[in-house]
Write an enzyme that holds these catalytic residues in place. Structure first.
Site, PDB file in Angstrom:
ATOM      1  N   SER A  22       0.842  -1.198   0.000  1.00  0.00           N
ATOM      2  CA  SER A  22       0.000   0.000   0.000  1.00  0.00           C
ATOM      3  C   SER A  22       0.872   1.240   0.000  1.00  0.00           C
ATOM      4  O   SER A  22       2.006   1.214   0.498  1.00  0.00           O
ATOM      5  CB  SER A  22      -0.876  -0.009   1.253  1.00  0.00           C
ATOM      6  OG  SER A  22      -1.518   1.229   1.447  1.00  0.00           O
ATOM      7  N   TYR A  35      -1.543  -1.769  10.250  1.00  0.00           N
ATOM      8  CA  TYR A  35      -1.631  -1.822   8.787  1.00  0.00           C
ATOM      9  C   TYR A  35      -0.379  -1.218   8.155  1.00  0.00           C
ATOM     10  O   TYR A  35       0.234  -1.817   7.262  1.00  0.00           O
ATOM     11  CB  TYR A  35      -2.881  -1.080   8.318  1.00  0.00           C
ATOM     12  CG  TYR A  35      -3.081  -1.130   6.827  1.00  0.00           C
ATOM     13  CD1 TYR A  35      -3.611  -2.263   6.228  1.00  0.00           C
ATOM     14  CD2 TYR A  35      -2.739  -0.056   6.017  1.00  0.00           C
ATOM     15  CE1 TYR A  35      -3.796  -2.323   4.858  1.00  0.00           C
ATOM     16  CE2 TYR A  35      -2.912  -0.110   4.648  1.00  0.00           C
ATOM     17  CZ  TYR A  35      -3.444  -1.245   4.081  1.00  0.00           C
ATOM     18  OH  TYR A  35      -3.625  -1.304   2.722  1.00  0.00           O
TER      19      TYR A  35
END
Length: 103
Positions: A22, A35
């Site tokens: 990401s 995350y």
């Protein structure tokens, strides 16, 4: 990489490992510390695998950025969420947008 598919790919003379990461791994913008840390680790894993496996095995990562998922509904402020849902932000993708570049 003795416990991975890389030796089988090398024996075949070709292969591809694709990790999904990401842009949060480099911008550190996320609603979750876990995350960001996991995606940063995925970037490092990709780099280390690329060095560790034979050259005939391609190792890459794809970092698609914002994706049009339920996460947006749960974590994005309403004003920004409405812009995302209206299509006002063209850089928000759908899952199918990353399939072709990843293959």
């Amino acid at each position: 990489p003795r416990t991975s598919a890389a030796p089988l790919m090398a024996a075949r003379g070709a292969g591809s490992i694709l990790n999904v990461t990401s842009n949060s791994a480099v911008t550190f913008l996320s609603s979750s510390l876990v995350y960001v840390v996991s995606k940063t680790a995925a970037n490092s894993l990709t780099r280390m695998l690329a060095r560790a496996v034979p050259a005939c095995v391609r190792v890459n990562a794809i970092a698609p950025g914002w994706m049009d998922t339920r996460w947006i509904d749960a974590n994005v402020l309403p004003a920004l969420r409405d812009r995302v849902r209206s299509g006002d932000l063209p850089l928000v993708g759908a899952a199918l947008d990353i399939v072709h570049p990843a293959t």
